[in-house]
Design an enzyme around this catalytic site. Structure first.
Site, PDB file in Angstrom:
ATOM      1  CG  ASP A  17      -0.513  -0.262   2.673  1.00  0.00           C
ATOM      2  OD1 ASP A  17      -0.118   0.866   2.827  1.00  0.00           O
ATOM      3  OD2 ASP A  17      -0.268  -1.269   3.230  1.00  0.00           O
ATOM      4  CG  ASP A  34       3.752  -3.680   6.210  1.00  0.00           C
ATOM      5  OD1 ASP A  34       2.937  -3.849   6.635  1.00  0.00           O
ATOM      6  OD2 ASP A  34       3.829  -2.067   5.719  1.00  0.00           O
ATOM      7  CB  SER A  35       4.160  -9.944   5.997  1.00  0.00           C
ATOM      8  OG  SER A  35       4.371 -10.123   7.147  1.00  0.00           O
TER       9      SER A  35
HETATM   10  N1  SAM Z   1      -0.587  -3.243   7.283  1.00  0.00           N
HETATM   11  C1  SAM Z   1      -0.740  -4.466   7.028  1.00  0.00           C
HETATM   12  C2  SAM Z   1      -1.693  -5.551   8.691  1.00  0.00           C
HETATM   13  O1  SAM Z   1      -1.088  -6.683   8.521  1.00  0.00           O
HETATM   14  O2  SAM Z   1      -2.659  -5.603   7.612  1.00  0.00           O
HETATM   15  C3  SAM Z   1      -0.521  -5.172   6.413  1.00  0.00           C
HETATM   16  C4  SAM Z   1      -0.426  -4.207   5.002  1.00  0.00           C
HETATM   17  S1  SAM Z   1       1.055  -4.824   3.504  1.00  0.00           S
HETATM   18  C5  SAM Z   1      -0.906  -4.479   2.152  1.00  0.00           C
HETATM   19  C6  SAM Z   1       1.228  -6.164   3.794  1.00  0.00           C
HETATM   20  C7  SAM Z   1       1.955  -6.785   1.551  1.00  0.00           C
HETATM   21  O3  SAM Z   1       2.471  -7.923   2.027  1.00  0.00           O
HETATM   22  C8  SAM Z   1       0.668  -7.087   0.918  1.00  0.00           C
HETATM   23  O4  SAM Z   1       0.409  -6.413  -0.621  1.00  0.00           O
HETATM   24  C9  SAM Z   1       1.099  -8.507  -0.191  1.00  0.00           C
HETATM   25  O5  SAM Z   1       1.352  -9.114  -0.977  1.00  0.00           O
HETATM   26  C10 SAM Z   1       2.639  -9.031   0.935  1.00  0.00           C
HETATM   27  N2  SAM Z   1       3.158 -10.312   0.326  1.00  0.00           N
HETATM   28  C11 SAM Z   1       2.563 -10.600   0.690  1.00  0.00           C
HETATM   29  N3  SAM Z   1       4.140 -12.205   1.201  1.00  0.00           N
HETATM   30  C12 SAM Z   1       4.836 -11.943   0.636  1.00  0.00           C
HETATM   31  C13 SAM Z   1       6.267 -12.062  -0.035  1.00  0.00           C
HETATM   32  N4  SAM Z   1       5.950 -13.522  -0.365  1.00  0.00           N
HETATM   33  N5  SAM Z   1       6.987 -11.221  -0.721  1.00  0.00           N
HETATM   34  C14 SAM Z   1       6.887 -10.161  -0.700  1.00  0.00           C
HETATM   35  N6  SAM Z   1       5.073  -9.834  -0.181  1.00  0.00           N
HETATM   36  C15 SAM Z   1       4.483  -9.940   0.205  1.00  0.00           C
END
Ligand code: SAM
Length: 290
Positions: free
Chosen positions: A100, A169-170
């Site tokens: 985001d 930030d996952s």
């Molecule tokens: N603040 C948020 C929460 O915990 O509710 C997290 C927000 S952020 C949108 C999380 C991001 O992690 C997502 O866009 C997702 O696509 C990404 N993500 C998940 N697995 C991943 C991976 N293996 N490598 C890189 N990004 C990843």
């Protein structure tokens, strides 16, 4: 036979639409929705953007609240400013996930940072966020920011660069994000950090089930000599209380807070301040297991 006029049974105004995210089998959060602005399915997840009267625009991934315009500042400031004001001389910052853009934007507030890299697996999340949350995603326009679309797990395994600060930030530990909480992944990050490097991760809510936070803490402890848990209040996340872990090779956030640098700059922060920097590490007795 009298013909029943169907609209006689319709309420006078259009019905209210409410969204519920279940946080356990027995409770959750419910809020009113004005309209759905976007719904789509990426290669990795379903993405929805809602417009709500209480929280402004809301991003859902697979039906779970990721951020809202009203309270996103808490999460994004707390995952970035604590390590940024603990490290004495941070220059390079890596964000894994965070599509985001809220994390990258809070890092970009710091003039001392020379290089910001983000590795996000899902390009659609980035594009949808740029479209519906241009302010939150503004860090992508910063000339120091480089966005890499890749799996963070693979990226860190093969990375030869060194970073002063890494933030994971996952999404929650399911699907593509599962490996972002493992002992091996944290060890790979340890190896990608400089000798004074710091890692921050979101570590779920400890309120309903403390075990997820405990496992993250334990896995970090296997690689890092200093690991500290801290809490912040995020109204739209489960239980309204969220935990983060700071793992560090040398700097301790309680000892090494750079008050001089904090006082010298005037950043547009709404949650983080010098009292918060220390207070968030004071845990309620029930969480004194870390
Ligand atoms: N603040 C948020 C929460 O915990 O509710 C997290 C927000 S952020 C949108 C999380 C991001 O992690 C997502 O866009 C997702 O696509 C990404 N993500 C998940 N697995 C991943 C991976 N293996 N490598 C890189 N990004 C990843």
């Amino acid at each position: 036979m009298t013909k029943i006029k169907e609209d006689k049974f319709l309420p006078p105004e259009s019905p209210e639409i409410w969204f519920t995210e279940k946080h356990t089998n027995n409770c959750g959060i419910t809020f009113k929705v004005n309209k759905t602005l976007y719904s789509g399915r990426s290669k990795y997840q379903r993405i929805d953007i809602l417009e709500t009267p209480e929280f402004g625009r809301v991003m859902l991934l697979d039906g779970l609240v990721m951020l809202t315009q009203k309270d996103e500042f808490v999460y994004h400031e707390m995952i970035t400013q604590i390590p940024l004001f603990t490290h004495k001389n941070p220059k390079s910052y890596l964000v894994i996930g965070g599509g985001d853009g809220g994390t990258v934007s809070r890092v970009a507030l710091h003039p001392e940072i020379e290089k910001i890299t983000e590795v996000e697996i899902d390009e659609d999340v980035v594009n949808v966020s740029k479209r519906f949350f241009p302010e939150i995603a503004s860090g992508y326009n910063d000339r120091r920011t480089k966005l890499i679309i890749d799996d963070g797990i693979k990226f860190i395994e093969n990375s030869e660069s060194k970073y002063d600060i890494v933030t994971v930030d996952s999404t929650d530990p399911f699907g593509p994000a599962e490996g972002l909480f493992s002992e091996k992944f944290y060890n790979d990050i340890y190896n990608s950090l400089t000798d004074t490097g710091i890692l921050t991760v979101q570590s779920e809510t400890p309120f309903y089930d403390i075990d997820a936070t405990k496992v993250i803490y334990k896995n970090l402890k296997k690689s890092f000599p200093i690991v500290r848990v801290y809490l912040a209040f995020i109204p739209t996340y489960p239980a309204g209380v969220w935990s983060f872990c700071l793992a560090s090779k040398m700097y301790d956030p309680l000892i090494d807070f750079d008050e001089k640098r904090f006082s010298a700059v005037s950043l547009p922060l709404k949650y983080y301040n010098k009292q918060i920097h220390k207070a968030v590490f004071a845990l309620p007795s029930v969480y004194n297991v870390f």
